[in-house]
Design an enzyme around this catalytic site. Structure first.
Site, PDB file in Angstrom:
ATOM      1  CG  ASP A 162      -2.068   0.984   1.082  1.00  0.00           C
ATOM      2  OD1 ASP A 162      -3.226   0.546   0.983  1.00  0.00           O
ATOM      3  OD2 ASP A 162      -1.788   2.215   1.072  1.00  0.00           O
ATOM      4  CG  HIS A 166     -12.380  -3.838 -13.181  1.00  0.00           C
ATOM      5  ND1 HIS A 166     -11.690  -2.914 -12.432  1.00  0.00           N
ATOM      6  CD2 HIS A 166     -13.639  -3.349 -13.319  1.00  0.00           C
ATOM      7  CE1 HIS A 166     -12.495  -1.906 -12.144  1.00  0.00           C
ATOM      8  NE2 HIS A 166     -13.685  -2.140 -12.669  1.00  0.00           N
ATOM      9  CG  HIS A 217      -8.426  -3.193  -2.586  1.00  0.00           C
ATOM     10  ND1 HIS A 217      -9.344  -2.466  -3.307  1.00  0.00           N
ATOM     11  CD2 HIS A 217      -8.231  -2.503  -1.441  1.00  0.00           C
ATOM     12  CE1 HIS A 217      -9.673  -1.385  -2.639  1.00  0.00           C
ATOM     13  NE2 HIS A 217      -9.018  -1.379  -1.490  1.00  0.00           N
TER      14      HIS A 217
HETATM   15  P1  AMP Z   1      -9.771   1.327  -0.005  1.00  0.00           P
HETATM   16  O1  AMP Z   1     -10.174   2.417   0.933  1.00  0.00           O
HETATM   17  O2  AMP Z   1      -9.993  -0.048   0.595  1.00  0.00           O
HETATM   18  O3  AMP Z   1     -10.357   1.469  -1.390  1.00  0.00           O
HETATM   19  O4  AMP Z   1      -8.207   1.429  -0.089  1.00  0.00           O
HETATM   20  C1  AMP Z   1      -7.474   1.826  -1.200  1.00  0.00           C
HETATM   21  C2  AMP Z   1      -6.041   1.722  -0.798  1.00  0.00           C
HETATM   22  O5  AMP Z   1      -5.245   1.852  -1.962  1.00  0.00           O
HETATM   23  C3  AMP Z   1      -5.585   2.802   0.193  1.00  0.00           C
HETATM   24  O6  AMP Z   1      -5.079   2.187   1.384  1.00  0.00           O
HETATM   25  C4  AMP Z   1      -4.495   3.546  -0.578  1.00  0.00           C
HETATM   26  O7  AMP Z   1      -3.416   3.954   0.246  1.00  0.00           O
HETATM   27  C5  AMP Z   1      -4.061   2.519  -1.604  1.00  0.00           C
HETATM   28  N1  AMP Z   1      -3.497   3.064  -2.816  1.00  0.00           N
HETATM   29  C6  AMP Z   1      -3.975   4.094  -3.570  1.00  0.00           C
HETATM   30  N2  AMP Z   1      -3.207   4.294  -4.652  1.00  0.00           N
HETATM   31  C7  AMP Z   1      -2.197   3.376  -4.588  1.00  0.00           C
HETATM   32  C8  AMP Z   1      -1.066   3.069  -5.412  1.00  0.00           C
HETATM   33  N3  AMP Z   1      -0.801   3.746  -6.536  1.00  0.00           N
HETATM   34  N4  AMP Z   1      -0.264   2.049  -5.029  1.00  0.00           N
HETATM   35  C9  AMP Z   1      -0.498   1.377  -3.900  1.00  0.00           C
HETATM   36  N5  AMP Z   1      -1.552   1.595  -3.087  1.00  0.00           N
HETATM   37  C10 AMP Z   1      -2.389   2.589  -3.422  1.00  0.00           C
HETATM   38 ZN    ZN Z   2      -9.699  -2.606 -12.124  1.00  0.00          ZN
END
Ligand code: AMP
Ligand code: ZN
Length: 115
Positions: A33, A49, A102
């Site tokens: 993350d 997806h 995820h």
């Molecule tokens: P959610 O709130 O479950 O949708 O979490 C999305 C997660 O994706 C968050 O913890 C972000 O920090 C993470 N995130 C967003 N952009 C990226 C990225 N480019 N690479 C890795 N993690 C990311």
């Molecule tokens: Zn996707």
């Protein structure tokens, strides 16, 4: 397998957006993350997806089983011998920001605290 050209995680899977990848197979990729909430904070992302848990169908059962069995293996590889936390945010009301399913895998703090 579905892909969405506007989806951040589909772009990471395609390699057009960089990520710190720790594991990959034919069904999922796993990367760190970007804004970690614990010393270990991984995201397990199906290559397909799927928007969220709300969009899961019968034909995803094998994938979900695969992810559940992968989680403790990843935790062990990351040295999380005291345990780990998994989180799935679903929909805006559930705190979901990236609309590609995820699973968060967190650990490495002495206590993550409970709900
Ligand atoms: P959610 O709130 O479950 O949708 O979490 C999305 C997660 O994706 C968050 O913890 C972000 O920090 C993470 N995130 C967003 N952009 C990226 C990225 N480019 N690479 C890795 N993690 C990311
Ligand atoms: Zn996707």
């Amino acid at each position: 397998m579905k892909t969405d050209l506007d989806c951040l995680f589909c772009k990471i899977i395609a390699g057009t957006v960089p990520s710190d990848q720790v594991y990959s197979d034919d069904q999922v990729i796993v990367f760190k993350d970007i804004n970690p909430k614990a010393p270990v904070h991984l995201l397990i992302v199906p290559r397909d997806h799927i928007i969220s848990l709300n969009e899961l169908e019968n034909n995803h059962d094998k994938l979900i089983g695969h992810i559940m069995r992968l989680l403790p293996k990843l935790a062990k590889e990351q040295g999380l011998d005291n345990g780990f936390r998994t989180i799935i945010n679903t929909g805006r009301g559930g705190g979901q920001i990236v609309f590609h399913l995820h699973i968060h895998l967190l650990g490495g703090k002495e206590h993550l605290g409970g709900f």
